[in-house]
Motif scaffolding. Sequence first.
Motif, PDB file in Angstrom:
ATOM      1  N   GLY A  62      96.828  10.070  14.530  1.00 65.09           N
ATOM      2  CA  GLY A  62      97.896   9.124  14.227  1.00 65.09           C
ATOM      3  C   GLY A  62      99.267   9.702  14.512  1.00 65.09           C
ATOM      4  N   GLY A  63      99.430  10.985  14.212  1.00 61.04           N
ATOM      5  CA  GLY A  63     100.691  11.646  14.517  1.00 61.04           C
ATOM      6  C   GLY A  63     100.956  11.691  16.015  1.00 61.04           C
ATOM      7  N   SER A  64      99.905  11.921  16.775  1.00 62.08           N
ATOM      8  CA  SER A  64     100.044  11.923  18.237  1.00 62.08           C
ATOM      9  C   SER A  64     100.410  10.532  18.744  1.00 62.08           C
ATOM     10  CB  SER A  64      98.744  12.385  18.889  1.00 62.08           C
ATOM     11  OG  SER A  64      98.444  13.709  18.502  1.00 62.08           O
ATOM     12  N   ALA A  65      99.713   9.519  18.238  1.00 55.42           N
ATOM     13  CA  ALA A  65     100.022   8.140  18.643  1.00 55.42           C
ATOM     14  C   ALA A  65     101.426   7.746  18.191  1.00 55.42           C
ATOM     15  CB  ALA A  65      98.982   7.174  18.064  1.00 55.42           C
ATOM     16  N   ALA A  66     101.813   8.189  17.002  1.00 62.13           N
ATOM     17  CA  ALA A  66     103.164   7.884  16.498  1.00 62.13           C
ATOM     18  C   ALA A  66     104.227   8.565  17.355  1.00 62.13           C
ATOM     19  CB  ALA A  66     103.292   8.322  15.039  1.00 62.13           C
ATOM     20  N   VAL A  86     110.784   6.463   9.621  1.00 58.73           N
ATOM     21  CA  VAL A  86     110.316   6.075   8.287  1.00 58.73           C
ATOM     22  C   VAL A  86     109.385   4.871   8.386  1.00 58.73           C
ATOM     23  CG1 VAL A  86     111.029   5.195   6.021  1.00 58.73           C
ATOM     24  CG2 VAL A  86     112.290   7.069   7.091  1.00 58.73           C
ATOM     25  N   GLY A  87     109.730   3.915   9.236  1.00 56.10           N
ATOM     26  CA  GLY A  87     108.879   2.744   9.436  1.00 56.10           C
ATOM     27  C   GLY A  87     107.496   3.128   9.931  1.00 56.10           C
ATOM     28  N   ILE A  88     107.431   4.062  10.860  1.00 56.46           N
ATOM     29  CA  ILE A  88     106.142   4.532  11.380  1.00 56.46           C
ATOM     30  C   ILE A  88     105.327   5.182  10.264  1.00 56.46           C
ATOM     31  CG2 ILE A  88     105.052   6.257  12.868  1.00 56.46           C
ATOM     32  CD1 ILE A  88     107.240   5.654  14.939  1.00 56.46           C
ATOM     33  N   ALA A  89     105.974   5.983   9.423  1.00 54.67           N
ATOM     34  CA  ALA A  89     105.268   6.663   8.334  1.00 54.67           C
ATOM     35  C   ALA A  89     104.665   5.665   7.348  1.00 54.67           C
ATOM     36  CB  ALA A  89     106.215   7.620   7.615  1.00 54.67           C
ATOM     37  N   VAL A  90     105.441   4.664   6.968  1.00 50.91           N
ATOM     38  CA  VAL A  90     104.929   3.654   6.030  1.00 50.91           C
ATOM     39  C   VAL A  90     103.808   2.850   6.696  1.00 50.91           C
ATOM     40  CG1 VAL A  90     105.520   1.587   4.717  1.00 50.91           C
ATOM     41  CG2 VAL A  90     107.085   3.533   4.743  1.00 50.91           C
ATOM     42  N   GLY A  91     103.992   2.502   7.966  1.00 51.63           N
ATOM     43  CA  GLY A  91     102.960   1.776   8.691  1.00 51.63           C
ATOM     44  C   GLY A  91     101.671   2.573   8.835  1.00 51.63           C
ATOM     45  N   ALA A  92     101.775   3.903   8.918  1.00 51.48           N
ATOM     46  CA  ALA A  92     100.589   4.749   9.061  1.00 51.48           C
ATOM     47  C   ALA A  92      99.665   4.631   7.858  1.00 51.48           C
ATOM     48  CB  ALA A  92     100.999   6.205   9.269  1.00 51.48           C
ATOM     49  N   VAL A  93     100.225   4.541   6.676  1.00 52.21           N
ATOM     50  CA  VAL A  93      99.408   4.393   5.462  1.00 52.21           C
ATOM     51  C   VAL A  93      98.645   3.068   5.509  1.00 52.21           C
ATOM     52  CG1 VAL A  93      99.457   4.163   2.944  1.00 52.21           C
ATOM     53  CG2 VAL A  93     100.919   5.856   4.083  1.00 52.21           C
TER      54      VAL A  93
END
Length: 141
Positions: free
Chosen positions: A12-16, A112-119
Amino acid sequence: MRSEVVRFLIAGGSAAAINWLARILLSLVLPFEAALIVAYGIGMAAGFWLYRAFVFRAASHGSLSGQLALFLAVNAVGAAVVLAVSTLMIDGLTGLLPDLKPAVAQALGHGVGIAVGAVANYLGHRLLTFGATLRPQPQSR
């Protein structure tokens, strides 16, 4: 389960990272919102491949078309979450720090949006997209 979460965070970090970097490049030629959505699609394509191949490995035996449909549905919700959180963060940052450069506010808000979306995405993919193929199958006797 813990190794699955670690693999999800790496994939997910790679995709983000792909998503975030693509948005920065796309912002050179598109408005922020359009660049965010296009970049999200690029990151989503990378994420599907990474999650299926490296995170939810048992799912590689499941129906590709069924998983893809659920993946798109989960990510549509994720995209809305990312857009909403990013926009709220940018508005909040520029309201609190009026001298902050727009590009910096956009980069921080999008992160921040990506982090919240990851959950939201992890839960959706674990329970829906790849969930059916990850559930233990009854043993035959």
